[in-house]
Design a protein around this motif. Sequence first.
Motif, mmCIF file in Angstrom:
data_model
loop_
_atom_site.group_PDB
_atom_site.id
_atom_site.type_symbol
_atom_site.label_atom_id
_atom_site.label_comp_id
_atom_site.label_asym_id
_atom_site.label_seq_id
_atom_site.Cartn_x
_atom_site.Cartn_y
_atom_site.Cartn_z
ATOM 1 N N ALA A 175 0.996 -1.264 -0.177
ATOM 2 C CA ALA A 175 -0.033 0.020 0.137
ATOM 3 C C ALA A 175 0.925 1.218 -0.078
ATOM 4 N N VAL A 176 1.903 0.856 0.855
ATOM 5 C CA VAL A 176 2.596 2.511 0.874
ATOM 6 C C VAL A 176 3.759 2.618 -0.346
ATOM 7 N N VAL A 177 3.979 1.621 -0.833
ATOM 8 C CA VAL A 177 5.076 1.648 -2.076
ATOM 9 C C VAL A 177 3.920 2.241 -3.207
ATOM 10 N N SER A 178 2.624 1.548 -3.525
ATOM 11 C CA SER A 178 1.911 1.991 -4.385
ATOM 12 C C SER A 178 1.464 3.513 -4.518
ATOM 13 N N GLU A 179 1.290 3.971 -3.297
ATOM 14 C CA GLU A 179 1.051 5.337 -3.011
ATOM 15 C C GLU A 179 2.072 6.201 -3.649
ATOM 16 N N LEU A 180 3.284 5.985 -2.827
ATOM 17 C CA LEU A 180 4.603 6.710 -3.157
ATOM 18 C C LEU A 180 5.115 6.748 -4.446
ATOM 19 N N VAL A 181 4.876 5.593 -5.217
ATOM 20 C CA VAL A 181 5.307 5.264 -6.463
ATOM 21 C C VAL A 181 4.258 5.932 -7.541
ATOM 22 N N THR A 182 3.081 5.692 -7.306
ATOM 23 C CA THR A 182 1.946 6.474 -7.957
ATOM 24 C C THR A 182 2.293 7.769 -8.193
ATOM 25 N N ASN A 183 2.471 8.573 -7.003
ATOM 26 C CA ASN A 183 2.845 9.979 -6.769
ATOM 27 C C ASN A 183 4.147 10.309 -7.731
ATOM 28 N N ALA A 184 5.089 9.471 -7.444
ATOM 29 C CA ALA A 184 6.326 9.977 -8.267
ATOM 30 C C ALA A 184 6.303 9.746 -9.608
ATOM 31 N N VAL A 185 5.560 8.783 -10.289
ATOM 32 C CA VAL A 185 5.142 8.677 -11.753
ATOM 33 C C VAL A 185 4.392 9.861 -12.173
ATOM 34 N N LYS A 186 3.374 10.296 -11.430
ATOM 35 C CA LYS A 186 2.692 11.572 -11.854
ATOM 36 C C LYS A 186 3.416 12.608 -11.809
ATOM 37 N N ALA A 187 4.089 12.918 -10.720
ATOM 38 C CA ALA A 187 4.924 14.014 -10.714
ATOM 39 C C ALA A 187 5.960 14.241 -11.681
ATOM 40 N N THR A 188 6.559 12.801 -11.808
ATOM 41 C CA THR A 188 7.696 13.009 -12.882
ATOM 42 C C THR A 188 7.103 13.205 -14.293
ATOM 43 N N LEU A 189 5.946 12.644 -14.677
ATOM 44 C CA LEU A 189 5.434 13.056 -16.008
ATOM 45 C C LEU A 189 4.814 14.563 -16.044
ATOM 46 N N ARG A 190 4.440 15.041 -15.091
ATOM 47 C CA ARG A 190 3.808 16.477 -14.674
ATOM 48 C C ARG A 190 5.148 17.330 -15.007
ATOM 49 N N SER A 191 6.161 17.055 -14.354
ATOM 50 C CA SER A 191 7.256 17.830 -14.484
ATOM 51 C C SER A 191 8.086 17.843 -15.884
ATOM 52 N N SER A 192 7.946 16.659 -16.571
ATOM 53 C CA SER A 192 8.707 16.587 -17.991
ATOM 54 C C SER A 192 7.669 17.378 -18.670
ATOM 55 N N GLN A 193 6.381 17.392 -18.477
ATOM 56 C CA GLN A 193 5.541 18.248 -19.432
ATOM 57 C C GLN A 193 5.640 19.839 -19.155
#
Length: 134
Positions: free
Chosen positions: A49-67
């Motif tokens: 559960a913790v890994v899922s939440e943290l990694v999901t946030n990281a993926v979203k933030a990385t993609l947003r930052s790249s855009q």
Amino acid sequence: MVTPEQTTPPQSTRAAFASVACTPRAARAFARVTLRARGRQALIEQAEAVVSELVTNAVKATLRSSQDTGRLASPTPVSLALLLNEGVLHIAVQDSAAEQPALQVPDEDAEHGRGLLLVAALSLVFNLARHPTC
């Protein structure tokens, strides 16, 4: 370093993932397999559960930052580190996003914004920090 009180030395495992939609699932599987291999099945459900939440946030933030910056996402912009020390699991996730995540207090009817609250609730200690490496 192993102190006389420690029964086993700390065990650290790291993995890097591309910032894509299936990364949270792959990170959960990595955590599950790692903990099972270490004989720590009791930690798997909360760790996933913790890994899922943290990694999901990281993926979203990385993609947003790249855009936002107009750059292409790195092939391995999200890293996950698991450290088992004296029966305590430390989970660290790092990404290449420009902004740091923050705890939010979402409205009752909001569909998003509770992930870090969940992580904090499942954790003995929880913090957010900028580090050059995971």
